[in-house]
Design a protein around this motif. Structure first.
Motif, PDB file in Angstrom:
ATOM      1  N   ALA A   1       0.825  -1.207   0.000  1.00 25.56           N
ATOM      2  CA  ALA A   1       0.000   0.000   0.000  1.00 25.56           C
ATOM      3  C   ALA A   1       0.858   1.255   0.000  1.00 25.56           C
ATOM      4  O   ALA A   1       0.519   2.263  -0.632  1.00 25.56           O
ATOM      5  N   LEU A   2       1.979   1.202   0.713  1.00 22.63           N
ATOM      6  CA  LEU A   2       2.886   2.347   0.747  1.00 22.63           C
ATOM      7  C   LEU A   2       3.414   2.670  -0.644  1.00 22.63           C
ATOM      8  O   LEU A   2       3.413   3.829  -1.079  1.00 22.63           O
ATOM      9  N   LEU A   3       3.837   1.651  -1.377  1.00 20.62           N
ATOM     10  CA  LEU A   3       4.346   1.871  -2.729  1.00 20.62           C
ATOM     11  C   LEU A   3       3.235   2.280  -3.686  1.00 20.62           C
ATOM     12  O   LEU A   3       3.421   3.146  -4.543  1.00 20.62           O
ATOM     13  N   LEU A   4       2.066   1.666  -3.547  1.00 22.86           N
ATOM     14  CA  LEU A   4       0.951   1.997  -4.437  1.00 22.86           C
ATOM     15  C   LEU A   4       0.454   3.425  -4.232  1.00 22.86           C
ATOM     16  O   LEU A   4      -0.139   4.012  -5.138  1.00 22.86           O
ATOM     17  N   SER A   5       0.688   3.981  -3.046  1.00 23.51           N
ATOM     18  CA  SER A   5       0.265   5.364  -2.799  1.00 23.51           C
ATOM     19  C   SER A   5       1.032   6.355  -3.670  1.00 23.51           C
ATOM     20  O   SER A   5       0.547   7.452  -3.935  1.00 23.51           O
ATOM     21  N   GLY A   6       2.223   5.973  -4.100  1.00 24.40           N
ATOM     22  CA  GLY A   6       3.034   6.874  -4.916  1.00 24.40           C
ATOM     23  C   GLY A   6       3.623   8.030  -4.140  1.00 24.40           C
ATOM     24  O   GLY A   6       4.175   8.958  -4.736  1.00 24.40           O
ATOM     25  N   ALA A   7       3.532   7.986  -2.815  1.00 24.93           N
ATOM     26  CA  ALA A   7       4.029   9.075  -1.968  1.00 24.93           C
ATOM     27  C   ALA A   7       5.524   8.885  -1.724  1.00 24.93           C
ATOM     28  O   ALA A   7       5.932   8.148  -0.821  1.00 24.93           O
ATOM     29  N   ARG A   8       6.342   9.533  -2.520  1.00 17.92           N
ATOM     30  CA  ARG A   8       7.785   9.301  -2.476  1.00 17.92           C
ATOM     31  C   ARG A   8       8.410   9.756  -1.163  1.00 17.92           C
ATOM     32  O   ARG A   8       9.340   9.119  -0.655  1.00 17.92           O
ATOM     33  N   THR A   9       7.923  10.844  -0.597  1.00 19.30           N
ATOM     34  CA  THR A   9       8.470  11.283   0.687  1.00 19.30           C
ATOM     35  C   THR A   9       8.118  10.298   1.796  1.00 19.30           C
ATOM     36  O   THR A   9       8.889  10.123   2.745  1.00 19.30           O
ATOM     37  N   ALA A  10       6.967   9.635   1.674  1.00 24.09           N
ATOM     38  CA  ALA A  10       6.609   8.599   2.640  1.00 24.09           C
ATOM     39  C   ALA A  10       7.511   7.382   2.478  1.00 24.09           C
ATOM     40  O   ALA A  10       7.845   6.716   3.460  1.00 24.09           O
ATOM     41  N   TRP A  11       7.908   7.073   1.243  1.00 24.08           N
ATOM     42  CA  TRP A  11       8.861   5.973   1.028  1.00 24.08           C
ATOM     43  C   TRP A  11      10.155   6.249   1.784  1.00 24.08           C
ATOM     44  O   TRP A  11      10.687   5.371   2.467  1.00 24.08           O
ATOM     45  N   LEU A  12      10.654   7.470   1.638  1.00 24.27           N
ATOM     46  CA  LEU A  12      11.901   7.846   2.313  1.00 24.27           C
ATOM     47  C   LEU A  12      11.752   7.764   3.823  1.00 24.27           C
ATOM     48  O   LEU A  12      12.625   7.220   4.515  1.00 24.27           O
ATOM     49  N   ALA A  13      10.658   8.299   4.340  1.00 24.39           N
ATOM     50  CA  ALA A  13      10.435   8.295   5.789  1.00 24.39           C
ATOM     51  C   ALA A  13      10.338   6.877   6.330  1.00 24.39           C
ATOM     52  O   ALA A  13      10.910   6.553   7.383  1.00 24.39           O
ATOM     53  N   ALA A  14       9.619   6.010   5.617  1.00 24.25           N
ATOM     54  CA  ALA A  14       9.481   4.616   6.055  1.00 24.25           C
ATOM     55  C   ALA A  14      10.827   3.899   6.037  1.00 24.25           C
ATOM     56  O   ALA A  14      11.126   3.090   6.930  1.00 24.25           O
ATOM     57  N   ALA A  15      11.643   4.190   5.036  1.00 21.84           N
ATOM     58  CA  ALA A  15      12.966   3.571   4.962  1.00 21.84           C
ATOM     59  C   ALA A  15      13.818   3.968   6.162  1.00 21.84           C
ATOM     60  O   ALA A  15      14.529   3.129   6.742  1.00 21.84           O
ATOM     61  N   VAL A  16      13.744   5.238   6.550  1.00 23.14           N
ATOM     62  CA  VAL A  16      14.487   5.701   7.715  1.00 23.14           C
ATOM     63  C   VAL A  16      13.994   4.991   8.977  1.00 23.14           C
ATOM     64  O   VAL A  16      14.787   4.508   9.790  1.00 23.14           O
ATOM     65  N   GLY A  17      12.675   4.911   9.141  1.00 24.09           N
ATOM     66  CA  GLY A  17      12.112   4.262  10.323  1.00 24.09           C
ATOM     67  C   GLY A  17      12.478   2.797  10.417  1.00 24.09           C
ATOM     68  O   GLY A  17      12.870   2.305  11.484  1.00 24.09           O
ATOM     69  N   CYS A  18      12.372   2.079   9.307  1.00 22.64           N
ATOM     70  CA  CYS A  18      12.700   0.646   9.320  1.00 22.64           C
ATOM     71  C   CYS A  18      14.193   0.424   9.563  1.00 22.64           C
ATOM     72  O   CYS A  18      14.586  -0.536  10.242  1.00 22.64           O
ATOM     73  N   ALA A  19      15.028   1.314   9.020  1.00 22.92           N
ATOM     74  CA  ALA A  19      16.468   1.197   9.253  1.00 22.92           C
ATOM     75  C   ALA A  19      16.794   1.374  10.732  1.00 22.92           C
ATOM     76  O   ALA A  19      17.648   0.663  11.279  1.00 22.92           O
ATOM     77  N   ILE A  20      16.111   2.293  11.406  1.00 25.77           N
ATOM     78  CA  ILE A  20      16.332   2.508  12.838  1.00 25.77           C
ATOM     79  C   ILE A  20      15.897   1.279  13.631  1.00 25.77           C
ATOM     80  O   ILE A  20      16.580   0.852  14.571  1.00 25.77           O
ATOM     81  N   VAL A  21      14.759   0.691  13.251  1.00 22.22           N
ATOM     82  CA  VAL A  21      14.278  -0.510  13.943  1.00 22.22           C
ATOM     83  C   VAL A  21      15.289  -1.645  13.816  1.00 22.22           C
ATOM     84  O   VAL A  21      15.631  -2.325  14.797  1.00 22.22           O
TER      85      VAL A  21
END
Length: 299
Positions: free
Chosen positions: A123-143
């Protein structure tokens, strides 16, 4: 209805009252901190809501939920319950690291969380929200950085990669094309932000102490955005006739509406958040990154 008119209140009194109300709110939050159980419940609620929104978004893209989410001309095919693909992506970007953290820290395999991870990624990718992709990548990397569980990390990584690959193959317009358009001069999403940010920065400089007042960005922005376009370097911005209610950056929104007073107050709140960080730290970092390019506070 009853109209209430307040007169004779100058700017300094209004700003002083605003600061005092904010100080009392922060004091109340500090006096009643969330316990570990309640924090876990909040995180679980966010993950559950993100999972439901993700499933609905996937169904919407597949065309099986048109009775709930009609398609509009020249609009994104995915917006789920948020009505906006950017907000959908931003919320899932916050929920995804929380789901990943819950799975990695659990003693069992947690099949529901395992199922939620690829659904949220899709759903994240299908949203097309590129800034959300970046934010999610940062969050998952921290986890991943904060959690030492190589076996579970490998399982989660496989699921996320499979979901991502499926989206790239089945929905290239929402993924590959969206990512590639970021480097093009015709990309309105990126180029218009430079213009709006320049206008917000000009607004902040001209109203440095107390800003233009909370909620007044939309009222004041046409003049400042127009001045930016008519400045000596205005040709470097994408010209248009759009009006915007916020600068697509929460930090610039706070600065332009509340001035340096509001900026210092937010720095204080950020310091408090840093002191009280816990398992939800990754989600908080997601919000910080997402807020650099959007206005989730306004939304």
């Amino acid at each position: 209805s009853r109209d209430i008119e307040v007169t004779g209140v100058d700017d300094s009194t209004r700003h002083a009252g605003r600061i005092e109300r904010g100080r009392r709110d922060v004091a109340q939050v500090q006096a009643r901190p969330l316990g570990e159980d309640n924090r876990a419940k909040v995180a679980s609620s966010i993950v559950f809501a993100g999972s439901v929104a993700s499933v609905l978004a996937i169904g919407q893209y597949a065309g099986v939920l048109t009775f709930l989410f009609p398609r509009f001309p020249a609009s994104s095919p995915v917006y789920s319950v948020f009505g906006n693909p950017g907000l959908l992506g931003g919320y899932i970007a916050i929920a995804l690291p929380l789901a990943l953290l819950g799975y990695l820290r659990a003693s069992s395999m947690q099949p529901l969380l395992l199922a939620a991870l690829p659904a949220m990624m899709s759903a994240l990718l299908l949203s097309g929200a590129r800034t959300a992709w970046l934010a999610a990548a940062v969050g998952c990397a921290i986890v991943v950085w904060k959690t030492a569980n190589p076996r579970k990390i490998a399982i989660a990584a496989v699921l996320l990669v499979v979901a991502s690959s499926a989206c790239v193959v089945l929905a290239p317009e929402q993924t590959v094309v969206r990512a590639a358009s970021l480097l093009k001069s015709s990309d309105a999403g990126a180029n218009l932000r430079w213009w709006v940010w320049a206008g917000a920065l000009s607004m902040f400089k001209e109203n440095f102490i107390a800003g233009v007042d909370i909620g007044h960005f939309a009222l004041e922005s046409p003049r400042y955005l127009g001045d930016v376009l008519w400045s000596s370097d205005g040709q470097s911005f994408m010209h248009n006739t759009l009006l915007t209610e916020h600068p697509h950056n929460d930090f610039l929104l706070v600065a332009s509406e509340t001035g340096v007073i509001g900026v210092l107050f937010c720095v204080w709140l950020l310091f408090i958040a840093l002191k009280g960080r816990g398992p939800e730290w990754a989600a908080f970092c997601v919000w910080l990154v997402f807020a650099l390019f959007n206005s989730p506070l306004h939304s």
